[in-house]
Design an enzyme around this catalytic site. Structure first.
Site, PDB file in Angstrom:
ATOM      1  CD1 TRP A   1      -8.526  10.081   1.547  1.00 40.54           C
ATOM      2  CD2 TRP A   1      -7.439   8.499   1.900  1.00 40.54           C
ATOM      3  NE1 TRP A   1      -6.956   9.872   1.646  1.00 40.54           N
ATOM      4  CE2 TRP A   1      -6.352   8.780   2.448  1.00 40.54           C
ATOM      5  CE3 TRP A   1      -7.565   6.510   2.109  1.00 40.54           C
ATOM      6  CZ2 TRP A   1      -5.287   7.964   2.570  1.00 40.54           C
ATOM      7  CZ3 TRP A   1      -6.963   5.834   2.427  1.00 40.54           C
ATOM      8  CH2 TRP A   1      -5.378   6.909   3.022  1.00 40.54           C
TER       9      TRP A   1
ATOM     10  CG  ASP B   1      -0.791  15.745   6.981  1.00 35.91           C
ATOM     11  OD1 ASP B   1      -0.371  14.971   7.379  1.00 35.91           O
ATOM     12  OD2 ASP B   1      -2.030  15.892   6.328  1.00 35.91           O
TER      13      ASP B   1
ATOM     14  CG  ASP C   1      -1.343  11.105   1.797  1.00 41.95           C
ATOM     15  OD1 ASP C   1      -1.989  10.623   1.286  1.00 41.95           O
ATOM     16  OD2 ASP C   1      -1.297  12.025   3.316  1.00 41.95           O
TER      17      ASP C   1
ATOM     18  CD1 TRP D   1      -0.901   2.243   1.950  1.00 43.06           C
ATOM     19  CD2 TRP D   1      -2.816   1.615   1.133  1.00 43.06           C
ATOM     20  NE1 TRP D   1      -2.184   3.734   2.341  1.00 43.06           N
ATOM     21  CE2 TRP D   1      -3.049   2.811   1.298  1.00 43.06           C
ATOM     22  CE3 TRP D   1      -3.689   1.580   0.314  1.00 43.06           C
ATOM     23  CZ2 TRP D   1      -4.008   4.066   1.393  1.00 43.06           C
ATOM     24  CZ3 TRP D   1      -5.309   1.733   0.154  1.00 43.06           C
ATOM     25  CH2 TRP D   1      -5.410   3.403   0.461  1.00 43.06           C
ATOM     26  CG  MET D   2       2.245   5.435  -1.853  1.00 39.62           C
ATOM     27  SD  MET D   2       3.282   5.184  -3.805  1.00 39.62           S
ATOM     28  CE  MET D   2       2.210   5.998  -5.390  1.00 39.62           C
TER      29      MET D   2
ATOM     30  CD  GLU E   1      -6.242  14.420   5.528  1.00 38.60           C
ATOM     31  OE1 GLU E   1      -6.161  13.580   7.091  1.00 38.60           O
ATOM     32  OE2 GLU E   1      -6.786  13.737   4.306  1.00 38.60           O
TER      33      GLU E   1
ATOM     34  CG  PHE F   1       0.390  10.023   9.604  1.00 40.90           C
ATOM     35  CD1 PHE F   1       0.517   8.880  10.046  1.00 40.90           C
ATOM     36  CD2 PHE F   1      -1.199  10.922  10.670  1.00 40.90           C
ATOM     37  CE1 PHE F   1      -0.955   8.323   9.999  1.00 40.90           C
ATOM     38  CE2 PHE F   1      -1.405   9.930  10.005  1.00 40.90           C
ATOM     39  CZ  PHE F   1      -2.158   8.601  10.673  1.00 40.90           C
TER      40      PHE F   1
HETATM   41  C1  FRU Z   1      -3.831  12.471   3.055  1.00 36.53           C
HETATM   42  C2  FRU Z   1      -3.631  11.615   5.252  1.00 36.53           C
HETATM   43  C3  FRU Z   1      -2.914  12.920   5.953  1.00 36.53           C
HETATM   44  C4  FRU Z   1      -1.679  11.732   6.978  1.00 36.53           C
HETATM   45  C5  FRU Z   1      -1.661  10.260   5.649  1.00 36.53           C
HETATM   46  C6  FRU Z   1      -1.834   9.106   6.697  1.00 36.53           C
HETATM   47  O1  FRU Z   1      -4.030  11.263   2.625  1.00 36.53           O
HETATM   48  O2  FRU Z   1      -4.638  11.334   5.656  1.00 36.53           O
HETATM   49  O3  FRU Z   1      -3.321  13.129   7.012  1.00 36.53           O
HETATM   50  O4  FRU Z   1      -0.653  12.415   7.473  1.00 36.53           O
HETATM   51  O5  FRU Z   1      -2.987  10.481   4.954  1.00 36.53           O
HETATM   52  O6  FRU Z   1      -1.711   7.901   5.635  1.00 36.53           O
END
Ligand code: FRU
Length: 528
Positions: A329, A186, A62, A59-60, A238, A118
């Protein structure tokens, strides 16, 4: 992608992961491990992008820590080393010297002691303000969110590398910024020349705000200001980004761009990305007053989220380049790919241009992609009406293509292409002249039923310029990216066509249109 197939460290990690995850209860993680352990990576699996970055396995999400350093573009990314759904968040890592061919490196930052790694960014600390390196060997510093799994807390942390990102040390004084908040994440850090300090923009997701903090050494941070709510607030905020760009190529007229992702509440549901244009003085971001009350989308497709721009690109290169996660998402964990899940967009170079309705971001695919151009098909100016068979010669091999087309719309209601076309499926990429928008229709694009939110039509408002529209399209097996009128708008969408649905054809509805010019290149794979 020139992969030095680092199977050894990866396999070690996978075996380690299997042992750990076998002890855990989460159903998803168990599934992920099975997938990861059973399938070998060939880079030629069904739906495997051939010129977009994707991890070998697992899985990947951001892109993280995008930074250029000593001839290398670093791409870190949210990664689950142990499965093909979200979890165990760590920073995966790859490098490239041309943004096209990527070399996979071992995981850079691993989750540890109930703290997941994160999203965040990376900088090169040229003046060694942090003291982690030396004047001769400036450190790379990663700034990321620590997500605690044993309490409701997110804080900001740093790690450093003095060997070009090959090994990383988490700072012993972490966290460097803790506001005792459950949602605080973030961080994107830049060096602000005007105020001679590091500036961090970081999201307060549930308040639809970002905060700016300043620092002299990347270790101590003080609050500068807040921005928001503004623009779209239909979902949490985010992954912000902040950078300065010349307006219409004139550096005396520069503006600041503040980009913020939101989820859900994107233009066609689920994840989306918006931007604000204004001024930033090292303390406060002031949105241009004439843009207040508007939402400006970065991309009108459904698969563009958590975009991040490269830091430290040398001034003599001068480009602001960004890469986005090509997923949403709403269905991210269900897209039908294996043994990996998710890909990045192609890198795009940005500018600000003035149009009759104000200053907008304009996107161009990076020119480095042109090195992949193979067989070239060029078509003369001619009239197109209804379903055209002009592209029959390209049609049998059309799942890795770059297309540049210019049309005079004339009598047509709709003019454009059917791509990823098979006997009973197609993805429509076209211009609707009646309603003035570019669109991608993926309702009949192949596999869509893995999630009810996947099928749909995604539209971007686009005016004709002197009766013409221009489409620049990239098709890469399971993705379509369309740049309208030289990047005035972009639509990025994943598709999952059946094997053999690799046709392309031209069409109009409602009357004829004049094809002004058309170039199509077969694109080579960057894995070779
Ligand atoms: C965005 C997010 C970020 C968070 C990361 C966690 O896609 O929800 O806010 O840092 O993914 O994987």
């Amino acid at each position: 992608m020139n992969i030095k197939k680092i199977t050894n460290p990866l396999s070690l990690l996978l075996i380690f992961g299997i042992l750990i995850t076998a002890c855990q209860s989460s159903e998803n993680r168990q599934e992920g491990v099975e997938t990861a352990s059973q399938e070998a990576t060939t880079y030629n699996e069904q739906y495997r992008p051939q010129f977009h970055f994707s991890p070998a396995k697992n899985w990947m999400n951001d892109p993280n820590g995008l930074v250029y350093h000593d001839g290398e573009y670093h791409l870190f990314y949210q990664y689950n080393p142990f499965g093909d759904t979200w979890g165990h968040m760590s920073w995966g890592h790859a490098v490239s010297d041309d943004l096209v061919h990527w070399e996979h490196l071992p995981v850079a930052l691993e989750e540890e002691n109930n703290v997941m790694i994160f999203s965040g960014s990376a900088v090169v600390d040229h003046n060694n303000t942090s003291g982690f390196g030396s004047a001769d060997n400036p450190p790379m510093v990663a700034i990321y969110t620590g997500h605690h799994t044993d309490q409701e807390l997110q804080d900001q942390r740093i790690a450093y590398s003095t060997d070009n990102g090959r090994s990383w040390t988490k700072y012993e004084g972490n966290p460097v910024l803790d506001e005792e908040m459950a949602n605080f994440r973030d961080p994107k850090v830049i060096w602000h020349e005007g105020s001679q300090q590091w500036v961090m923009v970081v999201a307060l997701p549930t308040e639809y705000k970002v905060r700016f903090y300043g620092s002299e050494n990347l270790k101590e941070w003080n609050l500068l200001s807040e921005f928001g709510p503004s623009g779209a607030t239909g979902g949490i905020w985010e992954c912000p980004d902040l950078f300065e760009l010349a307006v219409d190529g004139d550096s005396d007229q520069s503006k600041w761009v503040l980009q913020v992702d939101l989820n859900p509440g994107g233009p066609f549901g689920g994840s989306g990305s918006q931007y604000f244009v204004g001024e930033f003085d090292g303390k406060t971001f002031a949105q241009d007053p004439d843009t207040e009350g508007e939402t400006r989308w970065v991309d009108y497709g459904k698969d563009f989220y958590a975009v991040q721009s490269y830091d430290n690109i040398p001034e003599n290169n001068g480009r602001r380049i960004w890469i986005s996660w090509m997923n949403n998402w709403q269905y991210a964990e269900q897209i039908p790919t294996s043994p990996w899940r998710s890909a990045m967009t192609i890198p795009r170079s940005l500018s600000l241009q003035t149009f009759d309705d104000g200053i907008h971001l304009v996107h161009q695919p990076v020119q480095e992609l042109q090195q992949l151009r193979g067989e070239h098909h060029q078509f003369e100016q001619q009239e197109i009406s209804g379903a055209s068979d002009l592209l029959a010669e390209v049609s049998s091999n059309g799942n890795q293509l770059e297309v540049i087309a210019s049309f005079s719309v004339d009598e047509a209601d709709t003019v454009g292409f059917k791509v990823a076309q098979g006997t009973s499926e197609e993805t429509v990429v076209a211009y609707d002249a009646v309603n003035g928008y570019l669109f991608v229709d993926r309702t009949n694009s192949g596999q869509t039923d893995f999630n009810e939110n996947f099928a749909g039509v995604h539209k971007a408002p686009l005016k004709q310029v002197e009766g013409e529209v221009k489409l620049h399209i990239f098709i890469d097996r399971s993705s379509v990216e369309v740049f309208g009128n030289d990047g005035r708008v972009v639509i990025t969408d994943r598709i999952f066509p059946s094997d053999g649905s690799d046709g392309i054809s031209l069409f109009t509805t409602g009357g004829s249109a004049e094809l002004q010019s058309l170039d199509i290149w077969q694109l080579n794979s960057s894995w070779n």
